[in-house]
Write a protein that holds these residues in place. Structure first.
Motif, mmCIF file in Angstrom:
data_model
loop_
_atom_site.group_PDB
_atom_site.id
_atom_site.type_symbol
_atom_site.label_atom_id
_atom_site.label_comp_id
_atom_site.label_asym_id
_atom_site.label_seq_id
_atom_site.Cartn_x
_atom_site.Cartn_y
_atom_site.Cartn_z
ATOM 1 N N MET A 1 76.289 -54.482 -12.919
ATOM 2 C CA MET A 1 76.765 -55.085 -14.170
ATOM 3 C C MET A 1 78.129 -55.715 -13.926
ATOM 4 O O MET A 1 78.976 -55.116 -13.269
ATOM 5 C CB MET A 1 76.897 -54.022 -15.260
ATOM 6 C CG MET A 1 75.617 -53.242 -15.534
ATOM 7 S SD MET A 1 75.585 -51.678 -14.638
ATOM 8 C CE MET A 1 76.731 -50.707 -15.608
ATOM 9 N N SER A 2 78.327 -56.904 -14.495
ATOM 10 C CA SER A 2 79.627 -57.563 -14.366
ATOM 11 C C SER A 2 80.339 -57.702 -15.704
ATOM 12 O O SER A 2 81.553 -57.888 -15.740
ATOM 13 C CB SER A 2 79.474 -58.946 -13.723
ATOM 14 O OG SER A 2 78.682 -59.793 -14.535
ATOM 15 N N ASP A 3 79.598 -57.605 -16.804
ATOM 16 C CA ASP A 3 80.192 -57.715 -18.142
ATOM 17 C C ASP A 3 79.368 -56.833 -19.070
ATOM 18 O O ASP A 3 78.170 -57.062 -19.254
ATOM 19 C CB ASP A 3 80.171 -59.166 -18.617
ATOM 20 C CG ASP A 3 80.968 -59.366 -19.899
ATOM 21 O OD1 ASP A 3 80.704 -58.646 -20.883
ATOM 22 O OD2 ASP A 3 81.843 -60.252 -19.928
ATOM 23 N N PHE A 4 79.997 -55.821 -19.671
ATOM 24 C CA PHE A 4 79.245 -54.884 -20.500
ATOM 25 C C PHE A 4 78.674 -55.556 -21.744
ATOM 26 O O PHE A 4 77.612 -55.155 -22.239
ATOM 27 C CB PHE A 4 80.123 -53.699 -20.886
ATOM 28 C CG PHE A 4 80.241 -52.667 -19.805
ATOM 29 C CD1 PHE A 4 79.164 -51.893 -19.455
ATOM 30 C CD2 PHE A 4 81.440 -52.479 -19.128
ATOM 31 C CE1 PHE A 4 79.247 -50.941 -18.456
ATOM 32 C CE2 PHE A 4 81.545 -51.530 -18.125
ATOM 33 C CZ PHE A 4 80.440 -50.753 -17.787
ATOM 34 N N ALA A 5 79.339 -56.590 -22.261
ATOM 35 C CA ALA A 5 78.819 -57.262 -23.446
ATOM 36 C C ALA A 5 77.489 -57.935 -23.145
ATOM 37 O O ALA A 5 76.509 -57.771 -23.884
ATOM 38 C CB ALA A 5 79.836 -58.277 -23.961
ATOM 39 N N THR A 6 77.421 -58.690 -22.060
ATOM 40 C CA THR A 6 76.170 -59.365 -21.714
ATOM 41 C C THR A 6 75.133 -58.366 -21.210
ATOM 42 O O THR A 6 73.930 -58.583 -21.389
ATOM 43 C CB THR A 6 76.419 -60.440 -20.653
ATOM 44 O OG1 THR A 6 77.096 -59.866 -19.518
ATOM 45 C CG2 THR A 6 77.292 -61.554 -21.217
ATOM 46 N N PHE A 7 75.573 -57.284 -20.585
ATOM 47 C CA PHE A 7 74.642 -56.250 -20.155
ATOM 48 C C PHE A 7 73.913 -55.653 -21.348
ATOM 49 O O PHE A 7 72.679 -55.530 -21.357
ATOM 50 C CB PHE A 7 75.387 -55.160 -19.382
ATOM 51 C CG PHE A 7 74.614 -53.868 -19.266
ATOM 52 C CD1 PHE A 7 73.503 -53.777 -18.448
ATOM 53 C CD2 PHE A 7 75.002 -52.754 -19.983
ATOM 54 C CE1 PHE A 7 72.786 -52.587 -18.358
ATOM 55 C CE2 PHE A 7 74.305 -51.560 -19.898
ATOM 56 C CZ PHE A 7 73.188 -51.479 -19.082
#
Length: 786
Positions: free
Chosen positions: A673-679
Motif C-alpha cells: 500500500m502506498s496511500d491508505f485513502a486509495t487503499f
C-alpha cells in the motif's frame, strides 16, 4: 495486508475430522438423505427485509453448477522436480489423501495413497486451489479455487474417482465463497458466501445487537490509539451492559461487561435484563430499514453436495470481515463459528434450531480452525488467547442448550502460542502444535474430563499424558487425522519445500513418496542456507527478533551487501522455512536479514497490538533499528543496504524509503500500500473491515492515515525503487504500486513496475514466481553489487 476472506493459502487444521464412515449406498444412503432433510428443517432461513422493504432472505442460497467430470485418462502433466505439497486431508480410512501440489506449475487438487503408489490429478483447470477437505463418509472431496488467480474464491466438490465435479458456491458474479467443516455424517458441507454490499442486504448485525442475541468483544481501544485526531472505530455490535448475565473464566476473569478486547463475552440468550424476553431476530429486523455497510454480507450455509436437500442457513453477518463454520455437533444442534476482523476474532456457539447465539469468546488470529465440540456436545474446546498473552487450549462445559457453565485451561505454555489444534476421531485426544520462537513443537495429548468450573489441567504443555512427536523439519503448517490412529503433517523447513508426512500410530513421521525430496529443493551444488536467529532491542526498549542469512562464499568478517526483508500481515511471522526468493538473492552474493517488527505474531498479544494507531510510527522506526543492528551486530555493509517486502512488508518498504531515505540504496515493494485513502477505496470490503481496526478508520482517522501514507512523503524519495504487483490483486489493488512509481518518475527518480499477469495478491504460478524472483534479484544485484 493478507486477510483475503480468511483463506490466503496458509495451511491450518482441517474441518473434516468427523466420525469415520463408509461409502453410503442403498438403505444407508436413504438414511443420509433423511438426515439431511431433517437438518434442513431444523435450520430455518432468517427472514430479513430486502431493498424495497419486503420480506426476503439476505440473498439467494448458492446453487449447484455441474462441471465436466475429472475422471478418465489425461495427457501427461509437465511436472516440476522441486515441487511443493501441502494442505492434506485424509479419507475416512486414513489410507488415501487429497492435497494441494504445484508439480504442474500451479497449485492443483491431487489424491494419492499415503504409503506410495501413483497420484492422480482431480482438477486440471488453471485456477489455483486453496483449501481441501475430504468428507467424513469418503464420498466427496470439497475444495476452493481462485478464478483467474485473483482474490475471489469458489467452492467445488468432486468424487474421489473424478466424477460428479460441480461448483457448490461462488459461481454467481461478484460473490466469493470458502469452506467450512463437514457435517459429521458427511451429508452436508458448510460454506460461507460473501455478497457485495451493492446487493440488497439486511442490517443483521444491528438487529442482533439490539435483541441481545449476539455480541462482540468490541469496546475500548487498545493502548496506542490515544493521542491522535479522531477515534478509530472497532466495527461490530456494541459491548454489553453490566446487567447482562456473567460467567467466569480460569483465573476469575468476569466474562461479559468488560470492554477490553481480550476479555470474554458469554451470552446466555434465555436471560435478559429486567426479565423481559427480547424480540426475535426476525421481528426486530422487520422494524429496521436497510443501511449502507462497510463490508460484505456473509452468510454461512450447509450444502448437500448431492443436491437432494435445500441449503440450510446457519448464520448471517452484515459488514463482516470473516465468518467460518468450524464444527457442528454430531446431532447437528450446535454450530461453532469463527468471525470478526483481525485482532478481534471470536468463537461463536449457535443453536441451529433457532440460530440463537449462546456463547461468544475471543480467539487467536492465525489458523482459522479454532476448535471443536466433544462427541456429546457437552464441551467445546477452543484455541484462544482470551485474557492472555499467548494462545492456549481452553475448554467450556456446555449445558443442553449450548450455554457455557464453566471454563478451564487444558494446556498452555509460557511464552509460546498454541498455533494448530487437531482432534482424534474418538474425541479423547488432541494434537497440539506450539510456536516456539518461530519453530514448531508438536505433541499428542489426552483430553481431560471437564466437570467443574475453574478446573485447570496445565500440561507442560499439558496433562502429563502427552507424547511429543519428533519433527524432521522446523515448522508444521497443518495437522489432520488419518484414520483411527494415524496423522498427516504438512511440514516446511529451512532445507526443504513444503511436503506431506505420514505419522502412523507409534511411528516417527515418514515422507510421502509424492512429496519433493530434500535434495530436490535446490539445484545441485547450492545447498540452502540455514538462518541464524538474531535478537535486538528497539530504540524504545521493545525486544525484536529476526533471522539472518549469510550469502555462501563470504568470509566471516567480510562486509556484505544486505537486503532487509519484511514479511506481510502485519501479523505474519518470519519462520525458518525454505524461501526460493531468499535462495535466489543469496546466490547473487547478498545477505538477508528478515526481522519481526512490532505487529508480528508469535511474540505475544501485546507485541501484535504494539503497532496500532500511532504505534505504526514506532514500527517504521523498527525497520531502521533492524538495519542498524544488521550492520553493528552482523556483517552487513552500511553503504549497501536495501529494503524489500510483500503486502504489509511492501507498505513498510515504500514507507522506509521516504521515512529513512539515508539508510537504503534501493527498495523492492511487492503488492504494498502506498496511500491508505486509495487503499480503502479499492480493497475488498471484508479486508477494509479488518484494516480499519489495524490501521484506522478511513473517515474518523483520516489525518492519521494520511500522515502514515508513503505518498504524502514522496518528495523525500532519493533512491531507485522496483514495485511488483499481481494484475488481479483486489486485496491491495495495483493502483497502489502504480501511483508510487508514477510519482517517483515525475520527481526524476529511477522507478519501475513489474505487473504479473493472472496473479492476485499471492503469486501462485511457477513461471510468474520464477520471473518475480529473477527480476527482484537482478534489481538488487544491480544496485547493491554491480
Amino acid at each position: 495486508m493478507t486477510d483475503t476472506q480468511d483463506v490466503t493459502g496458509a495451511d491450518g487444521l482441517s474441518g473434516t475430522d468427523g466420525v469415520p464412515g463408509g461409502v453410503g449406498t442403498g438403505a444407508a444412503d436413504s438414511e443420509r438423505r433423511e438426515r439431511a432433510a431433517f437438518v434442513a428443517l431444523r435450520g430455518p432461513n432468517v427472514a430479513v427485509p430486502d431493498a424495497d422493504g419486503g420480506r426476503g432472505l439476505t440473498h439467494a442460497a448458492p446453487a449447484l453448477v455441474p462441471l465436466t467430470d475429472a475422471s478418465g485418462p489425461r495427457d501427461a502433466t509437465t511436472r516440476l522436480t522441486a515441487h511443493g505439497c501441502w494442505y492434506p486431508s485424509a479419507d475416512p480410512t486414513g489410507t488415501r489423501v487429497a492435497f494441494i501440489c504445484d508439480r504442474g506449475g500451479v497449485p492443483q487438487l491431487w489424491t494419492g495413497p499415503v504409503d506410495g503408489g501413483e497420484v492422480r490429478l482431480l482438477d486440471a483447470g488453471p485456477d489455483p486451489v486453496r483449501e481441501v477437505s475430504w468428507s467424513p463418509d469418503g464420498r466427496w472431496i470439497a475444495y476452493t479455487t481462485a478464478p483467474g488467480g485473483g482474490e475471489h474464491s469458489r467452492v467445488l466438490c468432486v468424487r474421489p474417482d473424478g466424477t460428479g465435479r460441480r461448483i457448490l458456491a461462488g459461481a454467481e458474479p461478484g460473490t466469493t465463497a470458502y469452506l467450512g467443516c463437514w457435517a459429521h455424517d458427511g451429508s452436508a458441507v458448510a460454506v460461507t458466501v460473501a455478497v457485495p454490499t451493492g446487493l440488497p442486504l439486511a442490517p443483521v448485525a444491528e438487529a442482533l445487537a439490539e435483541t441481545g442475541e449476539t455480541g462482540g468483544s468490541g469496546g475500548r481501544l487498545p493502548a496506542g490509539w490515544s493521542g491522535h485526531e479522531g477515534e478509530a472505530v472497532l466495527l461490530g455490535p456494541s459491548p454489553l451492559t453490566a446487567t447482562e448475565p456473567r460467567t467466569t473464566l480460569p483465573g476469575g476473569t468476569a466474562a461479559t461487561a468488560d470492554p477490553h478486547r481480550r476479555h470474554v463475552t458469554v451470552l446466555l440468550t434465555d436471560l435478559h435484563p429486567g426479565g423481559a424476553a427480547p424480540a426475535s431476530v426476525a421481528e426486530r429486523l422487520g422494524r429496521l430499514a436497510p443501511s449502507a455497510g462497510f463490508g460484505d454480507g456473509l452468510s454461512a450455509y450447509l450444502i448437500d453436495p448431492d443436491g437432494a436437500a435445500a441449503p440450510v442457513l446457519l448464520a448471517a453477518e452484515k459488514d463482516a470481515a470473516t465468518l467460518r463454520v468450524c464444527d457442528l455437533s454430531r446431532d447437528g444442534g450446535l454450530a461453532l463459528l469463527r468471525r470478526g476482523p483481525r485482532g478481534r476474532r471470536e468463537a461463536v456457539v449457535v443453536r441451529t434450531t433457532d440460530l440463537a447465539t449462546t456463547c461468544v469468546v475471543p480467539v487467536a488470529d492465525g489458523d482459522p480452525w479454532i476448535g471443536r465440540f466433544s462427541s456429546r456436545a457437552d464441551t467445546v474446546w477452543l484455541r484462544s488467547d482470551a485474557d492472555r498473552e499467548f494462545a492456549a487450549l481452553l475448554a467450556a462445559r456446555l449445558d443442553d442448550e449450548g450455554r457455557p457453565q464453566s471454563w478451564s485451561v487444558v494446556a498452555e505454555r509460557e511464552g509460546s502460542d498454541l498455533e494448530l489444534l487437531a482432534f482424534g476421531h474418538d474425541g479423547r485426544r488432541a494434537v497440539l502444535a506450539w510456536n516456539v520462537r518461530g519453530a514448531s513443537d508438536l505433541e499428542v495429548t489426552a483430553l481431560p474430563s471437564v466437570t467443574t468450573a475453574g478446573t485447570t489441567g496445565r500440561t507442560g504443555s499439558g496433562t502429563g499424558l502427552s507424547r511429543p512427536v519428533p519433527l524432521p523439519h522446523e515448522v508444521v503448517t497443518r495437522v489432520v487425522q488419518a484414520g483411527p490412529a494415524g496423522l498427516l503433517l504438512a511440514l516446511s523447513g529451512s532445507q526443504r519445500r513444503p511436503g506431506v508426512w505420514w505419522l502412523p500410530e507409534g511411528v516417527e513421521p515418514v515422507r510421502t513418496p509424492w512429496s519433493s525430496r530434500d535434495e530436490d529443493a535446490v539445484p545441485p551444488g547450492r545447498p540452502p542456507v540455514r538462518p541464524v536467529q538474531m535478537r535486538l532491542t528497539a530504540r524504545d526498549g521493545l525486544p525484536l527478533n529476526g533471522w539472518y542469512y549469510r550469502a555462501p562464499g563470504r568470509g566471516p568478517g567480510e562486509p556484505a551487501p544486505c537486503v532487509l526483508h519484511l514479511h506481510g500481515g502485519p501479523e505474519e511471522q518470519e519462520r525458518p522455512v525454505f524461501n526460493p526468493l531468499y535462495h535466489e538473492i543469496l546466490g547473487r552474493g547478498l545477505d538477508i536479514f528478515a526481522p519481526d517488527v512490532r505487529g508480528s505474531s508469535g511474540h505475544g498479544r501485546s507485541f501484535v497490538d504494539a503497532d496500532l494507531g500511532r504505534g505504526r510510527f514506532a514500527a517504521l522506526d523498527d525497520v531502521a533499528d533492524c538495519a542498524a543492528h544488521a550492520v553493528l551486530a552482523g556483517p552487513a555493509d552500511p553503504a549497501r543496504l536495501a529494503v524489500m517486502g510483500r503486502s504489509y512488508g511492501g507498505y513498510l518498504t515504500f514507507a522506509s524509503l521516504v521515512w529513512h531515505p539515508e539508510l537504503f540504496r534501493t527498495g523492492v515493494a511487492v503488492c504494498g500500500m502506498s496511500d491508505f485513502a486509495t487503499f480503502f477505496e479499492g480493497t475488498e470490503p471484508w479486508i477494509a473491515q479488518s484494516a480499519a481496526h489495524k490501521y484506522g478508520h478511513p473517515e474518523r482517522d483520516g489525518e492519521l492515515l494520511r500522515s502514515l501514507s508513503p505518498m504524502t512523503r514522496i518528495d523525500a524519495l532519493r533512491v531507485p525503487v522496483l514495485a511488483v504487483h499481481g494484475e488481479h490483486d483486489t486485496n491491495v489493488p495495483p493502483k497502489e504500486s502504480e501511483q508510487f512509481v508514477r510519482a517517483a518518475r515525475e520527481r526524476g527518480q529511477d522507478a519501475e513496475l513489474l505487473t504479473l499477469r493472472n496473479e492476485g495478491h499471492d503469486f501462485l504460478r511457477a513461471d510468474n514466481r520464477r520471473l518475480f524472483r529473477r527480476a527482484a534479484a537482478d534489481w538488487l544485484q544491480r544496485h547493491l553489487v554491480d
